[in-house]
Each structure stands twice: as structure tokens, then as C-alpha cells.
Design a protein around this motif. Sequence first.
Motif, PDB file in Angstrom:
ATOM      1  N   VAL A   1      42.477  14.472  74.607  1.00  0.00           N
ATOM      2  CA  VAL A   1      41.638  15.587  75.005  1.00  0.00           C
ATOM      3  C   VAL A   1      40.857  15.140  76.235  1.00  0.00           C
ATOM      4  O   VAL A   1      39.909  14.383  76.149  1.00  0.00           O
TER       5      VAL A   1
ATOM      6  N   GLN B   1      37.406  26.892  82.256  1.00  0.00           N
ATOM      7  CA  GLN B   1      38.724  26.735  81.628  1.00  0.00           C
ATOM      8  C   GLN B   1      39.262  28.128  81.351  1.00  0.00           C
ATOM      9  O   GLN B   1      39.208  28.609  80.219  1.00  0.00           O
ATOM     10  N   PRO B   2      39.783  28.794  82.357  1.00  0.00           N
ATOM     11  CA  PRO B   2      40.166  30.195  82.165  1.00  0.00           C
ATOM     12  C   PRO B   2      41.254  30.375  81.105  1.00  0.00           C
ATOM     13  O   PRO B   2      41.312  31.411  80.455  1.00  0.00           O
ATOM     14  N   LEU B   3      42.123  29.383  80.920  1.00  0.00           N
ATOM     15  CA  LEU B   3      43.198  29.556  79.939  1.00  0.00           C
ATOM     16  C   LEU B   3      42.806  29.015  78.565  1.00  0.00           C
ATOM     17  O   LEU B   3      43.555  29.139  77.615  1.00  0.00           O
ATOM     18  N   LYS B   4      41.663  28.411  78.479  1.00  0.00           N
ATOM     19  CA  LYS B   4      41.112  27.897  77.212  1.00  0.00           C
ATOM     20  C   LYS B   4      42.114  27.050  76.426  1.00  0.00           C
ATOM     21  O   LYS B   4      42.189  27.097  75.207  1.00  0.00           O
ATOM     22  N   ALA B   5      42.934  26.294  77.162  1.00  0.00           N
ATOM     23  CA  ALA B   5      43.864  25.397  76.495  1.00  0.00           C
ATOM     24  C   ALA B   5      43.682  24.020  77.121  1.00  0.00           C
ATOM     25  O   ALA B   5      43.345  23.917  78.300  1.00  0.00           O
ATOM     26  N   SER B   6      43.923  22.989  76.314  1.00  0.00           N
ATOM     27  CA  SER B   6      43.787  21.653  76.867  1.00  0.00           C
ATOM     28  C   SER B   6      44.910  21.404  77.871  1.00  0.00           C
ATOM     29  O   SER B   6      45.939  22.096  77.865  1.00  0.00           O
TER      30      SER B   6
ATOM     31  N   LYS C   1      48.409  20.728  76.290  1.00  0.00           N
ATOM     32  CA  LYS C   1      49.065  21.872  75.660  1.00  0.00           C
ATOM     33  C   LYS C   1      49.584  22.839  76.723  1.00  0.00           C
ATOM     34  O   LYS C   1      50.696  23.363  76.606  1.00  0.00           O
ATOM     35  N   MET C   2      48.777  23.030  77.763  1.00  0.00           N
ATOM     36  CA  MET C   2      49.182  23.929  78.830  1.00  0.00           C
ATOM     37  C   MET C   2      50.441  23.413  79.521  1.00  0.00           C
ATOM     38  O   MET C   2      51.377  24.159  79.777  1.00  0.00           O
TER      39      MET C   2
ATOM     40  N   TRP D   1      53.456  23.991  77.554  1.00  0.00           N
ATOM     41  CA  TRP D   1      53.936  25.363  77.717  1.00  0.00           C
ATOM     42  C   TRP D   1      54.732  25.531  79.000  1.00  0.00           C
ATOM     43  O   TRP D   1      55.772  26.185  79.029  1.00  0.00           O
ATOM     44  N   PHE D   2      54.240  24.919  80.090  1.00  0.00           N
ATOM     45  CA  PHE D   2      54.971  25.100  81.348  1.00  0.00           C
ATOM     46  C   PHE D   2      56.267  24.298  81.355  1.00  0.00           C
ATOM     47  O   PHE D   2      57.254  24.724  81.957  1.00  0.00           O
TER      48      PHE D   2
ATOM     49  N   LEU E   1      58.594  26.496  79.524  1.00  0.00           N
ATOM     50  CA  LEU E   1      59.033  27.600  80.390  1.00  0.00           C
ATOM     51  C   LEU E   1      60.174  27.153  81.292  1.00  0.00           C
ATOM     52  O   LEU E   1      61.206  27.824  81.385  1.00  0.00           O
TER      53      LEU E   1
ATOM     54  N   ASN F   1      41.221  14.828  65.814  1.00  0.00           N
ATOM     55  CA  ASN F   1      41.980  16.073  65.993  1.00  0.00           C
ATOM     56  C   ASN F   1      43.466  15.778  66.055  1.00  0.00           C
ATOM     57  O   ASN F   1      43.897  14.705  66.477  1.00  0.00           O
TER      58      ASN F   1
ATOM     59  N   GLU G   1      45.839  17.449  67.741  1.00  0.00           N
ATOM     60  CA  GLU G   1      46.491  18.281  68.742  1.00  0.00           C
ATOM     61  C   GLU G   1      47.859  17.743  69.159  1.00  0.00           C
ATOM     62  O   GLU G   1      48.729  18.514  69.551  1.00  0.00           O
TER      63      GLU G   1
END
Lengths: 327, 119
Positions: free
Chosen positions: A5, A20-25, A28-29, A32-33, A36, A299, A301
Motif C-alpha cells: 500500500v 485519488q480520483p479512482l479510489k484504488a491503490s 490494484k489499478m 486492472w490496466f 485490459l 491487509n 490486498e
Amino acid sequence: METAVTKTDTEDKIWGGGNQPLKASYGKMMMWFFILSDALTFSGFLAAYGFSRFKFIDSWPIADEVFNHFPFLHGVDAPMYYVALMTFILIFSSVTMVLAVDAGHQMKQKKVIIYMFWTIIGGLIFVGSQAWEWKNFIKGEYGAVETRGGQILQFVDTEGHRVGLEEIAILNSNSDRVQHDEKSGIWYKSEPTLPTYTIDEIRAGFAKKTDVLIRTQTLTAEGEKTILSREESLRRLQNDAIGIVEGANLRHNEYGTPLFANFFFFITGFHGFHVFSGVIINIIIFINVILGTYERRKNYEMVEKVGLYWHFVDLVWVFVFTFFYLV
Amino acid sequence: MAHDTAHHESNTGKIWKVFFILSVITIVEVFLGIIKPAFLVETTVISMKLLNWIFIILTIWKAYYITWSFMHMEGETKGLRRAVVWTAIFLICYLIFILLTEGDYVYEVFKAGYKSWDF
């Protein structure tokens, strides 16, 4: 304990990176990419498969005839059952993974261990099943004859049931040719594996077996393969056939166009590689869970991140299953 | 994130529900794939068999459940969700459209007999 973290000490500085506009660490972000971009890679493969299939839309192999094996049911025509079972195993390992993530949220180390264990087992069974599926495809079943133009001719009886090469061939013991190995020649060159029968042995046997016909790759309007008349069968075998195909590899495929085999090996292979690496990553995280790393970090995560990857593997399989086995 | 750990209630019930839905969809797919109902095979919608459309729609439905529920996409912010999902959907649709159109064109060329390939 700040390895997973990321804290930048800017949390309260709105104009200094504190938003942190996407509110993800970060991790994790980025997972996701990564997913994708990996999804786009798989889509590229599957779309290319679609291209080739549309190109040969009236002569594509029928998947139900290719993948019809089930363990311990030798010789039984069981299309789809095994791949359906594999799909269930993968979905179920996805369920145990999400249960592990859920248990991680509640900081229940023991439960995370149990669920991750079952996830790994499910992944291993899946990879093993995939290998078995490959083995059956590579080995083939009935064998076929290939023409000069690369078309596949298969043998059927008058009722349309497939006939294997071994039932047709009349062996010619005078012309026995042995496999040329690297060790027996001075130039240390070997040749590709010889087929079990020669084309002449098949021709001789076919001329005697009057109830056997040839089936071409071309699909009829009902979605079945075209069966030629006896005269036409004899003519094609005499004039066009040049060799025997048993099983499938990247150049020849007894079930139809080699492109089918190419895409099958490539896409399921790439997916299988993802499952395999998923299992490895899961094992690493599993060991960390046992060691209590995330308990100390307070945590789980990391479990969530590998979980994302694992679900993605399942997601891809759902599409591979549809486009290779169903459609 | 660290502050998430304290107030997370268990979602086990929902997980099993989604598993049930995914299983039912898969069973329906396999069932249809084995019996291949004649009217679904014979009906053609937008140059594809209705049965194939059903398979594709069921697959996308499954994909939706996996992403939204198992991967917790529903819990992410709108920005992350759109960055991932819309990008993928747009690019994949575009790719499929151009490649399948091209594939169909090549098929027509082969069929027209300009090129001999069945010999």
C-alpha cells in the motif's frame, strides 16, 4: 509494511498528489490496466480466429467431432462433456478465489489458506485437463487422406459413420519402408515421422471396400460434411490424394483445415500458459498467507490482486469455450 | 486499502448466488450445444445462426457476472470502471467488425472461383 500500500505523504495535499480520483491503490489499478491490455491481446487472437473461420465458413471442422473424448470412456462419442467439466472446474476455482478474497477482507487467515488451496488445486486440474485435450487432438482418431491442394478427405461407411484408416488399408509387406533416423545416416539428418500406412495401401484397400465412401471438408446447408458418391470417391482418391494424415499438428490436421489446429494450439496454449502462471502466482501468495505476511501487514490486498488475475483467466476461458466448442 | 479492513461484511451468500447463475448458464449452453434444436439452427439472424447468437449473448452475460461480481467491478469508481470496460468494448467491437468483414470478403473471393483450392 508499506510495500503493497503505497503512501506518499501527500494524502492531505490536494494539489500535491493527494487526490485519488479512482479510489484504488496503485497496485490494484495497474492490475486492472494489465488485465485490459491482456484482454485486448486475447481479443486479437479470437478475432483472428473469427477471420479465418469466416474465410472458410463452409468448410470449417465440426468441433463436436474433434473433441468428443471423456476419460475412461474409450470409444464413446461424448462431445462437449469434458470441456463442460473443465469449465465448471475453472468457474469453481474462481468461486473459491473470491471466497478467499472475502475472507481476507475479514482478516481470517485460516479461511484464506483453505480457499486459496482449493483454488490452486482447481487450476492444476484445469491445466492437466487441457494437456489431455491436446494429447487427444494431436493423436487423432480415424486418420484421413490429404490432397494436393491441402484438402482433407475422410472415410465413412454408407450410413455416414466414420471409418478408420486401419480398417481400410491393405498392408503391402514388400514395400516396407523404415523410418530414417539421425543415427543411421552419415549426414545426421532425420526425416519426419512416417505415417502408419502409405497412400497406395489405402488406395488398394479402398478399391476393395465397396461400402466405404469419402467425406470432404465442405459443409452442406444442414451443417454436415458432404459425402461423395462411390465413383467420385474413387476418382478423388486416385487423382488428388497424396498422403496420409494422422492426428493434428501445425501443418496437417486430419479433422480439416490446419488453421483450426493452429488457432486451437495457439489460443488454448496461451490461455493454458496464463492458467499456469496464475497457479504459480497463487502459490507464492499462498505461501505468504501461511507465513502471515498479510496478517502483519494488516491487509490482504495482495490476495485481491492475484484474485483479479485469476478471475480474468476464467473470463477468457468463458470466451474460448464459446468460440472453440459451441459456436 | 488499510481502512477497508474493519467494516467489511461477508458477501458469501452473494458469491454462491453468482456461482449458481454461472452454472445454470453453462449447463444451458452445453445442453443447447448437444441437442442443437433444429429451429435455432435453421433461423438466421444478421447472417448468423440464432443458436450462435444465443451462445454469444449467454457468454457476455457470464462475462458480466464474473467482472461485476467476482472482480468487484461494481465496487470501483465510475472512472476506473469506464476506463477499463468502455476501452475494451470499443476496441473489441471495432476489431471484430473489420476482421469479420474482411474474412467474409475473402470467402466470397474463394467462392467466386478466381482461385482454385479444392484439388
